[in-house]
Design an enzyme around this catalytic site. Structure first.
Site, PDB file in Angstrom:
ATOM      1  N   LYS A   1     -30.168  -9.022 -11.503  1.00 48.59           N
ATOM      2  CA  LYS A   1     -30.074  -8.634 -12.913  1.00 48.59           C
ATOM      3  C   LYS A   1     -31.406  -8.927 -13.591  1.00 48.59           C
ATOM      4  CE  LYS A   1     -25.465  -8.218 -12.827  1.00 48.59           C
ATOM      5  NZ  LYS A   1     -24.873  -6.905 -12.681  1.00 48.59           N
TER       6      LYS A   1
ATOM      7  N   HIS B   1     -21.016  -3.522  -2.624  1.00 48.43           N
ATOM      8  CA  HIS B   1     -21.882  -2.340  -2.753  1.00 48.43           C
ATOM      9  C   HIS B   1     -22.995  -2.295  -1.694  1.00 48.43           C
ATOM     10  CE1 HIS B   1     -19.668  -1.892  -6.359  1.00 48.43           C
ATOM     11  NE2 HIS B   1     -20.438  -2.578  -7.162  1.00 48.43           N
TER      12      HIS B   1
ATOM     13  N   HIS C   1     -17.232   1.743  -6.223  1.00 48.22           N
ATOM     14  CA  HIS C   1     -17.740   2.958  -6.863  1.00 48.22           C
ATOM     15  C   HIS C   1     -19.078   3.425  -6.284  1.00 48.22           C
ATOM     16  CE1 HIS C   1     -20.112   0.260  -9.468  1.00 48.22           C
ATOM     17  NE2 HIS C   1     -20.832   1.304  -9.798  1.00 48.22           N
TER      18      HIS C   1
ATOM     19  N   GLU D   1     -31.245  -4.119 -11.355  1.00 49.75           N
ATOM     20  CA  GLU D   1     -30.696  -3.776 -12.670  1.00 49.75           C
ATOM     21  C   GLU D   1     -31.522  -4.461 -13.752  1.00 49.75           C
ATOM     22  OE1 GLU D   1     -26.175  -3.413 -12.766  1.00 49.75           O
ATOM     23  OE2 GLU D   1     -26.507  -5.149 -11.495  1.00 49.75           O
TER      24      GLU D   1
ATOM     25  N   LYS E   1     -21.013   7.592  -5.350  1.00 52.67           N
ATOM     26  CA  LYS E   1     -22.286   8.115  -5.861  1.00 52.67           C
ATOM     27  C   LYS E   1     -22.754   9.278  -4.987  1.00 52.67           C
ATOM     28  CE  LYS E   1     -23.802   3.806  -7.990  1.00 52.67           C
ATOM     29  NZ  LYS E   1     -24.160   3.957  -9.390  1.00 52.67           N
TER      30      LYS E   1
ATOM     31  N   ASP F   1     -20.587 -10.355  -6.246  1.00 52.12           N
ATOM     32  CA  ASP F   1     -20.488  -9.222  -7.169  1.00 52.12           C
ATOM     33  C   ASP F   1     -21.089  -7.945  -6.575  1.00 52.12           C
ATOM     34  OD1 ASP F   1     -19.863  -8.126  -9.805  1.00 52.12           O
ATOM     35  OD2 ASP F   1     -22.029  -8.062 -10.134  1.00 52.12           O
TER      36      ASP F   1
ATOM     37  N   LYS G   1     -12.461  -3.581  -7.407  1.00 53.07           N
ATOM     38  CA  LYS G   1     -13.045  -4.866  -7.095  1.00 53.07           C
ATOM     39  C   LYS G   1     -12.991  -5.763  -8.337  1.00 53.07           C
ATOM     40  CE  LYS G   1     -17.559  -5.576  -7.234  1.00 53.07           C
ATOM     41  NZ  LYS G   1     -18.330  -5.746  -8.477  1.00 53.07           N
TER      42      LYS G   1
HETATM   43  C1  BG6 Z   1     -20.410  -3.573 -10.638  1.00 48.36           C
HETATM   44  C2  BG6 Z   1     -20.869  -4.996 -10.846  1.00 48.36           C
HETATM   45  O1  BG6 Z   1     -19.549  -3.491  -9.538  1.00 48.36           O
HETATM   46  O2  BG6 Z   1     -21.540  -2.741 -10.413  1.00 48.36           O
HETATM   47  C3  BG6 Z   1     -21.853  -5.080 -11.981  1.00 48.36           C
HETATM   48  O3  BG6 Z   1     -19.746  -5.820 -11.101  1.00 48.36           O
HETATM   49  C4  BG6 Z   1     -22.989  -4.102 -11.795  1.00 48.36           C
HETATM   50  O4  BG6 Z   1     -22.365  -6.413 -12.107  1.00 48.36           O
HETATM   51  C5  BG6 Z   1     -22.465  -2.701 -11.496  1.00 48.36           C
HETATM   52  O5  BG6 Z   1     -23.756  -4.089 -12.982  1.00 48.36           O
HETATM   53  C6  BG6 Z   1     -23.588  -1.768 -11.112  1.00 48.36           C
HETATM   54  O6  BG6 Z   1     -23.120  -0.447 -11.027  1.00 48.36           O
HETATM   55  P1  BG6 Z   1     -24.099   0.785 -11.265  1.00 48.36           P
HETATM   56  O7  BG6 Z   1     -23.272   1.993 -10.925  1.00 48.36           O
HETATM   57  O8  BG6 Z   1     -24.505   0.737 -12.700  1.00 48.36           O
HETATM   58  O9  BG6 Z   1     -25.254   0.578 -10.346  1.00 48.36           O
END
Ligand code: BG6
Length: 485
Positions: free
Chosen positions: A331, A240, A178, A216, A182, A235, A148
């Site tokens: 964030k 996700h 990703h 986050e 998980k 994003d 992505k």
């Molecule tokens: C990414 C985003 O795909 O996923 C980021 O671009 C984000 O902005 C991240 O911080 C979060 O991934 P994880 O695995 O840390 O939750």
């Protein structure tokens, strides 16, 4: 515990963008862990390809430093690390010219599994795909992996799909999200479809609502230019959160195979209703003593991009009619915490009367991070004499506790997904039509707030987002769950 690992064939993995951030932080340290676990068959190779003028020894040194910085304790296993570095090769490549391609063609073998990881800007996908063909490097069994952002709207995603389809069949394309790699996300499917307990309750008769939170603590610092053009919707939500929603809401596939699972996910996305403006809350973090504001981070004092979004969604099908799905992500929030909470309805009638604690409400919380695991909130009698006092307690299944040693080798999302590419298993990757359907739902919402000149609400760093996000649920007589790190 006996674990059954599906074996992997000998492979050549070429990483375009092999010196980049993702390769150094995630891909190579992940591959090293799989190597140590004995999952990389003898003779397999990892070939970094990028613009930098390096030779293979220079690349090995770079990756050694990356693993030392971003890997875990396994870096101290010097013997394995030395052996792993020997499987690395490097080619300096010009994605838009001819430099390096013949060399790459000499290096990549035709009689092993071939995978090409496009860890580069999407604008280069077409150039890479074309040259892999022109130089006779790829074949009709090669796999390509793309990251992505897969487009920034429906039109650009369609264009990317078209570009890739010129040279590769859909069965060869692995679009990574990703979150699907998980551990807990896969467990969600195991819990839903591997137990008799939950599926009968998984519908609008028993579920009051569902909350999906991905909070986050990090800011967008360092990624400001990208993030200001993207925002939390593009994003995080389009990919996700949408994937989490699909896995929670989809119908049981007939088999756990790639197309059966993806067909069901696609139906969920297509059944998602549009979201009314008053059911969307967008926010931007303010400055505090620990860091600058969002607008300062993206260096755009007039930015209207959101670093936080909360929304109430509905899925128009028989199973979920009338059940709100509340999504939120942001964030610089109070904790790094991601969970899906399935909040069941209250008891229709309680034989215990108004006894305190007798809420009769069960909640299944699936924690993605931290402390991956699940807990089921149940009502029990408080131990001891003094009558029938009721309390709510979690039946806790933190994987690290429940699985003991077995949890130690839980693979990180990237390493798991890369191994699935080598195995040729597309179940945890997004199909082209899925990505397009997700954009088709997202685009009008973004266009809507852009047309309204919607200004995101400021929120305090370290909080749960703007106050309006709280009202989104309170209006419905509900509360967000606490964000716990
Ligand atoms: C990414 C985003 O795909 O996923 C980021 O671009 C984000 O902005 C991240 O911080 C979060 O991934 P994880 O695995 O840390 O939750």
């Amino acid at each position: 515990m006996v674990s059954r690992v599906i074996p992997v064939e000998t492979f050549d993995l070429v990483i375009f963008g092999g010196t980049g951030d993702l390769a150094r932080r995630k891909i190579l340290p992940g591959l090293f862990r799989r190597f140590r676990s004995g999952q990389m068959p003898a003779g397999s190779r990892v070939i970094g390809a990028a613009r930098s003028e390096l030779d293979s020894d220079g690349y090995r040194q770079m990756i050694f430093e990356a693993i030392a910085e971003f890997g875990g304790d396994e870096v101290h296993d010097k013997k394995s690390l030395d052996a792993f570095l020997k499987v690395l090769e490097y080619v300096t490549i010009d994605a838009k010219g001819d430099g390096g391609w013949s060399e790459l063609a000499d290096l990549v073998r035709q009689d092993v599994v071939q995978a090409f990881y496009f860890s580069v800007a999407p604008s280069l996908f077409g150039d890479l795909a074309e040259r892999l063909h022109t130089y006779g490097i790829s074949n009709d069994k090669s796999r390509i992996v793309v990251e992505k952002p897969f487009g920034r709207d429906l039109a650009s995603a369609q264009a990317l799909n078209k570009t890739l389809a010129t040279h590769f069949d859909e069965s060869q394309i692995y679009r990574i999200d990703h979150y699907l790699g998980k551990e807990t996300v896969q467990n969600l499917m195991a819990v839903r479809f591997g137990n008799v307990l939950f599926e009968p309750l998984w519908n609008n008769q028993y579920v009051d609502h569902i909350q999906i939170t991905v909070a986050e603590t990090v800011s967008v610092g360092g990624r400001g230019a990208y993030y200001d053009k993207s925002g939390a919707m593009r994003d995080m939500v389009q990919n996700h959160l949408m994937q989490l929603l699909c896995l929670i809401a989809m119908e049981p596939p007939s088999h756990f195979d790639a197309d059966a699972v993806r067909d069901e996910k696609l139906k969920v996305i297509r059944a998602l209703q549009s979201v009314a403006p008053h059911h969307i809350v967008r926010g931007q973090y303010d400055a505090d003593e620990n860091g600058p504001s969002f607008r300062e981070d993206v260096e755009n004092p007039r930015s209207f991009t959101e670093s936080f979004i909360a929304m109430r969604c509905h899925i128009a099908n028989w199973r979920w009619a009338g059940v709100p799905f509340y999504l939120r992500t942001g964030k610089r929030m109070s904790a790094r915490s991601s969970e899906i909470a399935v909040v069941f309805k209250e008891l229709g009638h309680s034989i215990f009367g108004d006894e305190e604690g007798n809420e009769g409400r069960n909640i299944l919380a699936i924690r993605l991070q931290p402390n991956e695991g699940m807990d089921l909130q149940v009502t029990i009698k408080e131990p001891g004499p003094g009558g029938m006092r009721l309390i709510n307690v979690p039946l806790d299944m933190t994987f690290a506790d429940a699985l003991g040693d077995g949890a130690e080798d839980v693979a990180d999302a990237y390493e798991r997904l890369i191994m699935d590419v080598i195995r040729g298993n597309q179940t945890l990757f997004m199909r082209g039509d899925e990505v397009e359907a997700a954009w088709a739902w997202t685009d009008p919402l973004i266009e809507g707030w852009e047309a309204r000149n919607d200004v995101p609400k400021l929120y305090d760093p370290g909080s749960a987002g703007p106050g309006d996000a709280m009202s989104l649920l309170r209006r419905d007589g509900r509360e967000w769950r606490e964000i716990k790190g």
